[in-house]
Design an enzyme around this catalytic site. Structure first.
Site, mmCIF file in Angstrom:
data_model
loop_
_atom_site.group_PDB
_atom_site.id
_atom_site.type_symbol
_atom_site.label_atom_id
_atom_site.label_comp_id
_atom_site.label_asym_id
_atom_site.label_seq_id
_atom_site.Cartn_x
_atom_site.Cartn_y
_atom_site.Cartn_z
ATOM 1 N N THR A 13 0.812 -1.210 0.000
ATOM 2 C CA THR A 13 0.000 0.000 0.000
ATOM 3 C C THR A 13 0.846 1.261 0.000
ATOM 4 O O THR A 13 0.464 2.273 -0.598
ATOM 5 C CB THR A 13 -0.941 -0.005 1.224
ATOM 6 O OG1 THR A 13 -1.852 -1.091 1.099
ATOM 7 C CG2 THR A 13 -1.733 1.288 1.329
ATOM 8 N N SER A 51 1.173 -7.431 -1.363
ATOM 9 C CA SER A 51 1.866 -8.488 -0.626
ATOM 10 C C SER A 51 1.122 -9.817 -0.679
ATOM 11 O O SER A 51 1.738 -10.876 -0.520
ATOM 12 C CB SER A 51 2.093 -8.067 0.823
ATOM 13 O OG SER A 51 0.879 -7.843 1.500
ATOM 14 N N THR A 82 1.139 -4.544 4.292
ATOM 15 C CA THR A 82 0.862 -4.910 5.674
ATOM 16 C C THR A 82 0.129 -6.233 5.812
ATOM 17 O O THR A 82 0.159 -6.851 6.880
ATOM 18 C CB THR A 82 0.048 -3.809 6.380
ATOM 19 O OG1 THR A 82 -1.216 -3.655 5.705
ATOM 20 C CG2 THR A 82 0.792 -2.485 6.373
#
Length: 314
Positions: A13, A51, A82
């Protein structure tokens, strides 16, 4: 003493922007991230994707790149998503034998959001990489966490990460890093394989063991079982666990986890679970336990050596 810092950008992000009416996608490379945060680093980009698109092999490649850079004497910052940051950080910790710190960070809000948190997190991570002792850290929301303790605790808050068992190792204020302890370390693993199937299987009230039986029927290389309380399962689950033909690491559902050894005597209590040969890993999150089990198996460890690397600290 401050040291040179290298930034390895790996998507997430923090690197994403959104056009009006469209969803955010990766757009910023390492140099752009550094410029936005106003930090002086040697920046490079080693991945540019969400991710959740990373494979275990991708994660190991990122971890090895970070450790190699730290081995050349630089403090290292890795920016990533994250959603899987805690898994990538604990994998890096498992293979990290360098003397310099490796620090993971990212963002909850995109780079194009009105209140983007990425630049502040990156500036803090650079400060940790420049000042902290060796080890693997996560710097996020002004806090510094040990890679093996940290969990993503909130889906959308800028204070997204927490260490439920220990609390943060310290804080970053105006570029000054205050740590009450360095990140704990262990002997690095020489991971040679990542093509291992290691699922995570939870248990619950009234579990009749069917899910664990089905997972074991897939002949996994290892398995992580999320037990209840302090390491308890139903009699049906215990029966399936007793015939498991692969290494099983047992974590627990509570975030501040611990596995008892000899308090209870009912069927399925902690003593019965440990008697099956399961590896106690209750101080780890299920996802961290899985990463460590895959890494240890991929390093060729078995028996006591596997339990030491994948289980709770002695």
């Amino acid at each position: 003493m401050a040291r040179t810092v290298s930034l390895l950008a790996a998507g997430g992000t923090i690197s994403m922007t959104a056009e009006r009416g469209a969803g955010a996608t990766p757009a910023l490379d390492g140099a752009a991230l550094a410029a936005a945060a106003g930090v002086e680093v040697s920046a490079s980009t080693i991945a540019s994707r969400p991710s959740v698109h990373l494979t275990f092999a991708d994660a190991l490649e990122i971890a090895r790149a970070a450790v190699a850079e730290a081995g050349r004497g630089a403090g290292v910052v890795v920016t990533t998503g994250t959603d899987t940051m805690e898994e990538l950080a604990v994998l890096c910790d498992a293979v990290n034998g360098a003397d310099r710190p490796v620090v993971f960070t990212g963002a909850i809000r995109t780079a194009s959001a009105a209140s983007a948190d990425g630049p502040a997190n990156l500036a803090d991570a650079v400060a940790v990489a420049a000042q902290a002792p060796g080890g693997t850290y996560v710097a996020f929301g002004g806090e510094v966490h040990a890679a093996r303790e940290v969990r993503k605790a909130d889906s959308t808050s800028p204070l997204a990460f927490a260490s439920p068992r220990t609390g943060p190792l310290g804080y970053v204020t105006e570029g000054r890093v205050s740590l009450h302890a360095p990140a704990p370390r262990s002997e690095p693993l020489a991971v040679e394989r990542t093509d291992l199937y290691v699922p995570i299987v939870p248990t619950w009230l009234g579990d009749d063991g069917r899910l664990l039986r089905a997972a074991l029927g897939l002949r996994p290389d290892g398995l992580v079982l999320v037990a209840l309380g302090a390491g308890h399962v139903s009699p049906a689950v215990l029966g399936e666990l007793a015939v498991a033909a692969c290494p099983v690491a047992v974590t627990v559902r509570p975030e501040r986890g611990a596995m008892l050894r000899s308090t209870y005597g009912f069927e399925g209590a902690e003593g019965d679970v440990l008697a099956t040969g399961a590896i106690p890993a209750a101080t780890r999150s299920p996802q961290a336990a899985r990463v460590l089990l895959v890494a240890a198996l991929g390093a060729g460890l078995r028996g006591d050596a596997l339990a030491a690397a994948a289980g709770d600290p002695a």
